[in-house]
Scaffold this motif. Structure first.
Motif, PDB file in Angstrom:
ATOM      1  N   UNK A 176     -22.188  18.794 103.254  1.00  0.00           N
ATOM      2  CA  UNK A 176     -22.311  17.424 102.809  1.00  0.00           C
ATOM      3  C   UNK A 176     -21.825  17.189 101.388  1.00  0.00           C
ATOM      4  N   UNK A 177     -21.299  18.185 100.740  1.00  0.00           N
ATOM      5  CA  UNK A 177     -20.928  18.004  99.350  1.00  0.00           C
ATOM      6  C   UNK A 177     -19.562  18.606  99.057  1.00  0.00           C
ATOM      7  N   UNK A 178     -19.018  18.191  97.908  1.00  0.00           N
ATOM      8  CA  UNK A 178     -17.663  18.599  97.564  1.00  0.00           C
ATOM      9  C   UNK A 178     -17.473  18.492  96.057  1.00  0.00           C
ATOM     10  N   UNK A 179     -16.732  19.425  95.525  1.00  0.00           N
ATOM     11  CA  UNK A 179     -16.279  19.346  94.142  1.00  0.00           C
ATOM     12  C   UNK A 179     -14.762  19.225  94.164  1.00  0.00           C
ATOM     13  N   UNK A 180     -14.248  18.243  93.437  1.00  0.00           N
ATOM     14  CA  UNK A 180     -12.811  18.096  93.261  1.00  0.00           C
ATOM     15  C   UNK A 180     -12.468  18.337  91.798  1.00  0.00           C
ATOM     16  N   UNK A 181     -11.399  19.042  91.568  1.00  0.00           N
ATOM     17  CA  UNK A 181     -10.843  19.186  90.233  1.00  0.00           C
ATOM     18  C   UNK A 181      -9.527  18.444  90.190  1.00  0.00           C
TER      19      UNK A 181
ATOM     20  N   UNK B 195     -15.353  16.434  82.650  1.00  0.00           N
ATOM     21  CA  UNK B 195     -13.994  16.815  82.291  1.00  0.00           C
ATOM     22  C   UNK B 195     -14.014  18.100  81.481  1.00  0.00           C
ATOM     23  N   UNK B 196     -13.002  18.922  81.684  1.00  0.00           N
ATOM     24  CA  UNK B 196     -12.890  20.109  80.835  1.00  0.00           C
ATOM     25  C   UNK B 196     -12.796  19.696  79.372  1.00  0.00           C
ATOM     26  N   UNK B 197     -12.250  18.522  79.131  1.00  0.00           N
ATOM     27  CA  UNK B 197     -12.164  18.024  77.756  1.00  0.00           C
ATOM     28  C   UNK B 197     -13.535  17.728  77.158  1.00  0.00           C
ATOM     29  N   UNK B 198     -14.549  17.489  78.009  1.00  0.00           N
ATOM     30  CA  UNK B 198     -15.903  17.255  77.484  1.00  0.00           C
ATOM     31  C   UNK B 198     -16.405  18.463  76.705  1.00  0.00           C
ATOM     32  N   UNK B 199     -16.086  19.655  77.190  1.00  0.00           N
ATOM     33  CA  UNK B 199     -16.486  20.872  76.470  1.00  0.00           C
ATOM     34  C   UNK B 199     -15.803  20.939  75.109  1.00  0.00           C
TER      35      UNK B 199
ATOM     36  N   UNK C 192     -13.786  26.713  79.477  1.00  0.00           N
ATOM     37  CA  UNK C 192     -14.096  25.289  79.649  1.00  0.00           C
ATOM     38  C   UNK C 192     -14.640  25.021  81.052  1.00  0.00           C
ATOM     39  N   UNK C 193     -13.995  25.579  82.055  1.00  0.00           N
ATOM     40  CA  UNK C 193     -14.449  25.397  83.435  1.00  0.00           C
ATOM     41  C   UNK C 193     -15.753  26.135  83.701  1.00  0.00           C
ATOM     42  N   UNK C 194     -15.905  27.316  83.130  1.00  0.00           N
ATOM     43  CA  UNK C 194     -17.153  28.069  83.308  1.00  0.00           C
ATOM     44  C   UNK C 194     -18.338  27.283  82.762  1.00  0.00           C
ATOM     45  N   UNK C 195     -18.160  26.673  81.601  1.00  0.00           N
ATOM     46  CA  UNK C 195     -19.236  25.876  81.006  1.00  0.00           C
ATOM     47  C   UNK C 195     -19.630  24.729  81.933  1.00  0.00           C
TER      48      UNK C 195
ATOM     49  N   UNK D 153      -9.007  28.312  84.697  1.00  0.00           N
ATOM     50  CA  UNK D 153     -10.024  27.291  84.963  1.00  0.00           C
ATOM     51  C   UNK D 153     -10.157  27.064  86.466  1.00  0.00           C
ATOM     52  N   UNK D 154      -9.035  27.021  87.164  1.00  0.00           N
ATOM     53  CA  UNK D 154      -9.063  26.851  88.620  1.00  0.00           C
ATOM     54  C   UNK D 154      -9.813  28.016  89.263  1.00  0.00           C
ATOM     55  N   UNK D 155      -9.490  29.230  88.862  1.00  0.00           N
ATOM     56  CA  UNK D 155     -10.142  30.410  89.440  1.00  0.00           C
ATOM     57  C   UNK D 155     -11.650  30.393  89.191  1.00  0.00           C
ATOM     58  N   UNK D 156     -12.066  29.975  88.005  1.00  0.00           N
ATOM     59  CA  UNK D 156     -13.503  29.906  87.706  1.00  0.00           C
ATOM     60  C   UNK D 156     -14.196  28.898  88.617  1.00  0.00           C
TER      61      UNK D 156
END
Length: 191
Positions: free
Chosen positions: A8-13, A38-42, A75-78, A99-102
């Protein structure tokens, strides 16, 4: 390609070049019940702690600093770790393969590239008039070229990141056409 949504859930990058329409995609997904980050938020958090102005140049430099000090996926790990209980999430500004791999450590993650021609993006960029956007074609092209291929693990690598996309949305038309593409994307038989 089977990009299957199971559950029922999904993450999109989201990845894509400047003014490709990523913000419109984020806004639409939020209207569909997704949380957004956003990665920019970090990077913004990092810049605020250092008392630095938040602008395009400082965001790029801050991202390089964080990746250089803590690894190319930081950034993605955070974001992945701080949002682990969020079921429906869209993450903007994914700019490196690490970031994609994380984020792919989550089974339900899919990377979307929003692809738009350089000329259309230039027109959009001029129309939006965002502070920090280049005001001439040469600067626009120079900035873009510097983001395409990383010289080391701390730099942006938009070409290599785009190659990892599970889904590519061509966005050379208007926002209504983009929304229609997104509506198709969320149909259960597509995902």
């Amino acid at each position: 390609m089977d990009i299957g949504l199971r559950g029922l859930y999904m993450w999109f990058g989201l990845t894509g070049r400047n003014a490709s329409g990523k913000t419109t995609v984020v806004e639409w997904l939020v209207s569909q019940g997704f949380a957004a980050t956003s990665c920019s938020d970090s990077i913004r958090t990092h810049l605020r702690k250092e008392g630095r102005e938040i602008n395009r140049d400082n965001l790029i430099a801050g991202g390089r600093e964080l990746r250089s000090a803590q690894g190319p996926a930081i950034l993605a790990e955070m974001l992945r770790d701080s949002n682990q209980h969020v079921e429906k999430l869209v993450i903007d500004s994914i700019r490196t393969p690490a970031e994609v791999e994380a984020l792919r450590e989550r089974e339900n993650f899919r990377l979307i590239e929003v692809r738009t021609s350089r000329e259309v993006r230039w027109q959009r960029l001029q129309a939006r008039g965002r502070t920090g956007d280049p005001i001439d074609w040469e600067t626009f092209v120079q900035q873009e070229e510097s983001e395409l291929v990383a010289s080391d693990d701390s730099g942006q690598a938009l070409l290599a990141t785009a190659e990892m996309a599970d889904i590519v949305i061509i966005n050379d038309s208007d926002s209504d056409s983009l929304i229609k593409s997104l509506e198709v994307l969320l149909k259960p038989d597509v995902l």
